[in-house]
Design an enzyme around this catalytic site. Structure first.
Site, PDB file in Angstrom:
ATOM      1  CG  ASP A 190      -1.666   1.219   1.445  1.00 55.07           C
ATOM      2  OD1 ASP A 190      -2.349   1.627   0.496  1.00 55.07           O
ATOM      3  OD2 ASP A 190      -1.587   1.823   2.541  1.00 55.07           O
ATOM      4  CG  ASP A 233      -1.916   7.461   0.355  1.00 50.17           C
ATOM      5  OD1 ASP A 233      -0.985   8.173  -0.034  1.00 50.17           O
ATOM      6  OD2 ASP A 233      -2.969   7.302  -0.287  1.00 50.17           O
TER       7      ASP A 233
HETATM    8  C1  BG6 Z   1      -5.801   5.586  -0.077  1.00 54.61           C
HETATM    9  C2  BG6 Z   1      -5.950   6.336   1.220  1.00 54.61           C
HETATM   10  O1  BG6 Z   1      -4.483   5.174  -0.221  1.00 54.61           O
HETATM   11  O2  BG6 Z   1      -6.158   6.400  -1.182  1.00 54.61           O
HETATM   12  C3  BG6 Z   1      -7.343   6.897   1.333  1.00 54.61           C
HETATM   13  O3  BG6 Z   1      -5.705   5.462   2.316  1.00 54.61           O
HETATM   14  C4  BG6 Z   1      -7.666   7.760   0.108  1.00 54.61           C
HETATM   15  O4  BG6 Z   1      -7.424   7.672   2.506  1.00 54.61           O
HETATM   16  C5  BG6 Z   1      -7.492   6.909  -1.152  1.00 54.61           C
HETATM   17  O5  BG6 Z   1      -8.989   8.255   0.162  1.00 54.61           O
HETATM   18  C6  BG6 Z   1      -7.765   7.690  -2.435  1.00 54.61           C
HETATM   19  O6  BG6 Z   1      -6.761   8.661  -2.588  1.00 54.61           O
HETATM   20  P1  BG6 Z   1      -6.756   9.790  -3.691  1.00 54.61           P
HETATM   21  O7  BG6 Z   1      -5.314  10.275  -3.683  1.00 54.61           O
HETATM   22  O8  BG6 Z   1      -7.129   9.167  -5.007  1.00 54.61           O
HETATM   23  O9  BG6 Z   1      -7.721  10.841  -3.276  1.00 54.61           O
HETATM   24 MG    MG Z   2      -2.747   3.145   3.564  1.00 52.14          MG
END
Ligand code: BG6
Ligand code: MG
Length: 213
Positions: free
Chosen positions: A9, A11
């Site tokens: 993963d 984030d």
């Molecule tokens: C995930 C995060 O990796 O990505 C979520 O944990 C987030 O919190 C999701 O909503 C979507 O991210 P993005 O960058 O497309 O808004």
């Molecule tokens: Mg994550």
């Protein structure tokens, strides 16, 4: 070696963009008078942008919002979030993560990303990991977000390995659930470091080196 590939993963695992997500949602929620805190934020981990907005709107008491108004709110959150991402640089990749990734690569493991984020490629570029991973499965190639296993199944497919030969590394309980649903072993970090459904519960990223052989 127990695995042929590791699917990370992004984030909250590779980098600390989970905090920037929280700050951006908090700013949006505050501007609309919607109660939002770190406890609610835990439910947003691993969940797509639009599904995250729906969770935040559970506490919204104003007039009903149209789909187009919701799209605008999500876009506005993303604008705030992107400003934080623009300030990121390779110094935002910790030595521990960089060294561990290099060691895993030296052991011959394929390394892939499995993230719900549509900002994945931009973030990897900002932290100096553009082109590093063997495959990237992200929010741009999935239709269902975690806990559905689609993002990890696609990552495994992109590196031509079976789920049973891949380890998923996650900080979200929804991400561990996705790994279980897809038939993957999983390693939980951060918010998922105590989650009983994870195959391994790790204190820090470098601990991965102890569980892969
Ligand atoms: C995930 C995060 O990796 O990505 C979520 O944990 C987030 O919190 C999701 O909503 C979507 O991210 P993005 O960058 O497309 O808004
Ligand atoms: Mg994550």
């Amino acid at each position: 070696m127990k695995y042929k590939a590791i699917i990370f993963d992004l984030d909250g695992v590779i980098c600390f963009t989970d905090e920037y997500h929280y700050q951006a949602w908090k700013q949006l929620a505050d501007s609309m008078g919607i109660p939002f805190d770190r406890k609610i934020n835990e439910r947003l981990r691993g969940v797509s942008r639009m599904e995250s907005l729906e969770i935040i709107l559970e506490n919204y008491t104003g007039p009903a919002l149209t789909d187009s108004e919701k799209e605008k709110l999500a876009a506005s959150k993303n604008d705030i979030y992107r400003k934080s991402l623009e300030n990121m640089s390779p110094s935002d990749l910790s030595d521990e993560v960089r060294d561990t990734l290099n060691e895993l690569r030296d052991k011959g493991l394929k390394l892939a990303i499995g993230s719900s984020s549509k900002n994945t490629k931009f973030i990897l570029k900002q932290i100096g990991l553009e082109g590093f991973f063997d495959a990237i499965s992200d929010g741009t190639n999935i239709t269902r977000s975690k806990p559905d296993p689609e993002v990890f199944l696609k990552a495994a497919d992109f590196v031509s390995e079976d789920a049973a030969d891949c380890l998923v590394v996650e900080d979200a309980e929804a991400g561990i659930d996705a790994a279980v649903a897809g038939g993957f072993d999983s390693a939980g970090l951060g918010s998922a470091s105590k989650y009983e459904k994870a195959t391994y519960r790790l204190e820090s990223f470098g601990d991965l080196l102890n569980v892969i052989s």
